[in-house]
Design a protein around this motif. Structure first.
Motif, short mmCIF file in Angstrom:
data_model
loop_
_atom_site.label_atom_id
_atom_site.label_comp_id
_atom_site.label_asym_id
_atom_site.label_seq_id
_atom_site.Cartn_x
_atom_site.Cartn_y
_atom_site.Cartn_z
N ARG A 69 3.49 -1.04 -10.21
CA ARG A 69 4.61 -1.12 -11.30
C ARG A 69 5.70 -1.10 -10.32
NH1 ARG A 69 3.34 2.47 -16.80
NH2 ARG A 69 5.15 0.92 -17.39
N THR A 70 6.73 -1.89 -10.91
CA THR A 70 8.08 -1.76 -10.10
C THR A 70 8.84 -0.84 -11.26
OG1 THR A 70 8.15 -3.94 -9.36
CG2 THR A 70 10.20 -3.09 -10.10
N ARG A 71 9.74 0.13 -10.70
CA ARG A 71 10.63 1.18 -11.33
C ARG A 71 11.42 0.70 -12.38
NH1 ARG A 71 15.76 1.59 -9.86
NH2 ARG A 71 15.22 0.95 -7.93
N ARG A 72 11.30 0.93 -13.63
CA ARG A 72 12.15 0.38 -14.80
C ARG A 72 13.56 1.24 -14.73
NH1 ARG A 72 8.61 -1.16 -19.30
NH2 ARG A 72 6.58 -1.04 -18.61
N SER A 73 13.53 2.58 -14.54
CA SER A 73 14.84 3.06 -14.55
C SER A 73 14.73 4.57 -14.07
CB SER A 73 15.35 3.43 -16.03
OG SER A 73 16.41 4.20 -16.08
N ASP A 99 11.49 0.54 -3.15
CA ASP A 99 12.57 -0.56 -3.31
C ASP A 99 13.02 -1.04 -2.17
OD1 ASP A 99 11.53 -0.67 -5.69
OD2 ASP A 99 13.28 -0.05 -6.87
N ILE A 100 13.62 -0.05 -1.44
CA ILE A 100 14.52 -0.36 -0.10
C ILE A 100 13.62 -0.65 0.98
CG2 ILE A 100 15.75 1.12 1.79
CD1 ILE A 100 16.69 3.07 -0.41
N SER A 151 2.24 7.76 4.64
CA SER A 151 2.37 6.65 5.72
C SER A 151 3.10 5.65 5.30
CB SER A 151 0.86 6.45 6.08
OG SER A 151 0.19 5.49 5.02
N LYS A 152 3.24 4.59 6.27
CA LYS A 152 4.12 3.49 5.80
C LYS A 152 3.02 2.68 4.87
CE LYS A 152 4.64 -0.01 8.50
NZ LYS A 152 4.86 -0.96 9.58
N ASN A 153 1.97 2.54 5.01
CA ASN A 153 0.94 1.75 4.29
C ASN A 153 1.08 2.23 2.63
OD1 ASN A 153 -0.19 0.68 6.40
ND2 ASN A 153 -1.85 1.72 6.28
N ALA A 154 1.63 3.40 2.00
CA ALA A 154 1.70 3.85 1.03
C ALA A 154 2.97 3.52 0.29
CB ALA A 154 1.61 5.55 0.94
N VAL A 155 3.87 3.22 1.15
CA VAL A 155 5.25 2.76 0.53
C VAL A 155 5.36 1.59 -0.30
CG1 VAL A 155 7.82 1.91 1.22
CG2 VAL A 155 6.42 3.74 2.83
N PRO A 156 4.68 0.38 -0.29
CA PRO A 156 4.69 -0.60 -1.03
C PRO A 156 4.14 -0.27 -2.53
CG PRO A 156 3.88 -1.51 0.70
CD PRO A 156 3.86 -0.07 0.84
N VAL A 185 12.12 -8.22 -6.82
CA VAL A 185 11.76 -7.20 -5.89
C VAL A 185 10.23 -6.85 -6.26
CG1 VAL A 185 12.22 -5.36 -7.61
CG2 VAL A 185 12.14 -5.01 -5.09
N HIS A 186 9.64 -7.22 -7.47
CA HIS A 186 8.43 -6.79 -7.77
C HIS A 186 7.41 -8.12 -7.08
CE1 HIS A 186 4.90 -5.28 -9.69
NE2 HIS A 186 4.81 -6.09 -10.53
N ARG A 187 8.09 -9.09 -7.11
CA ARG A 187 7.41 -10.58 -6.46
C ARG A 187 7.46 -10.13 -4.99
NH1 ARG A 187 6.50 -15.54 -8.07
NH2 ARG A 187 7.72 -15.32 -10.19
N GLN A 188 8.32 -9.98 -4.22
CA GLN A 188 8.43 -9.35 -2.94
C GLN A 188 7.26 -8.08 -2.72
OE1 GLN A 188 12.47 -8.27 -2.20
NE2 GLN A 188 13.11 -10.23 -1.45
N ARG A 189 7.20 -7.26 -3.51
CA ARG A 189 6.33 -5.94 -3.56
C ARG A 189 4.96 -6.64 -3.18
NH1 ARG A 189 7.29 -0.93 -4.56
NH2 ARG A 189 9.32 -1.57 -5.40
N MET A 190 4.47 -7.46 -4.44
CA MET A 190 3.28 -8.03 -4.53
C MET A 190 2.91 -8.73 -3.35
SD MET A 190 2.14 -6.02 -6.89
CE MET A 190 0.49 -6.72 -6.83
N GLN A 191 3.85 -9.59 -2.88
CA GLN A 191 3.76 -10.41 -1.59
C GLN A 191 2.79 -9.67 -0.59
OE1 GLN A 191 3.51 -13.40 -1.23
NE2 GLN A 191 4.79 -14.76 -2.59
N VAL A 192 3.73 -8.36 -0.41
CA VAL A 192 3.26 -7.52 0.88
C VAL A 192 1.83 -6.97 0.43
CG1 VAL A 192 3.95 -5.43 1.91
CG2 VAL A 192 5.78 -6.92 1.37
#
Length: 207
Positions: A3-7, A25-26, A61-66, A111-118
């Protein structure tokens, strides 16, 4: 399939830049610009305005970030399933949860599209993603087990977890490939296939 952050308005006592979802997100913006493997933890921490040691308070780890604050999102999904009426058809309950878990405002779609691409395409992330998928499948299996009187480790709940995961991933793959499509429509369509079964479908070979 996260999920992408709502608020951030509901979070008290923390700077917006130091929540897991905000840091995520960053990082996603950096991954999109530089590539996942080319982006370091130090670069993410610097962009988020935090120390390296602070980064590791939020992510192992970095792997958890997305994945952002994925444990919290899974808890939300578990609570939603538990709140459904006891007499709702099983497939309908799972569909409702799937749609709600993947619903987000239009302004966060990029940003959600970018997240899922990753998540779906970064080779270095695939093993970690399988671990995260396991947690998601377990939430589905818990609900199915509770509804059917089975154990979460029985075949039916496990199968339902994998089927729901496949439905979600297929929808995301299609959504990422064609920006004109709506993710919710794809998830709903996939859920209908899952609910009614392949026997209800017909193609050239079936006619």
């Amino acid at each position: 399939m996260t999920r992408t952050r709502r608020s951030e308005s509901g979070r008290i006592g923390r700077r917006p830049s130091t929540t897991p979802d905000r840091i995520s997100d960053i990082a996603i913006a950096l991954f999109a610009e530089q590539g996942f493997e080319e982006t370091s933890v130090d670069q993410i921490a610097e962009a988020a305005g935090i120390a390296r040691r602070t980064f590791f308070r939020y992510f192992p780890s970095k792997n958890a970030v997305p994945w952002g604050d994925f444990d919290n999102h899974l808890s939300d999904m578990r609570e939603q399933l538990a709140s459904l009426p006891a007499d709702i058809p099983l497939a309908e309950g799972l569909t409702r949860a799937l749609l709600e878990f993947n619903r987000f405002p239009p302004d966060v779609a990029p940003v959600h599209r970018q997240r899922m691409q990753v998540i779906l395409n970064a080779p270095a992330l695939q093993a970690y993603s399988m671990v995260m998928y396991t947690g998601w499948r377990e939430v589905v299996a818990e609900y199915v087990a509770a509804r059917t009187g089975a154990s979460t480790t029985d075949h039916l709940p496990r199968t339902a977890g994998w089927m729901m995961l496949g439905t979600a991933l297929a929808a995301y793959e299609q959504w990422l490939a064609d920006e004109s499509l709506e993710l919710i429509d794809l998830l709903r369509s996939g859920s209908e296939i899952l609910a009614h079964g392949l026997a209800t479908l017909s193609g050239p070979a079936d006619r």
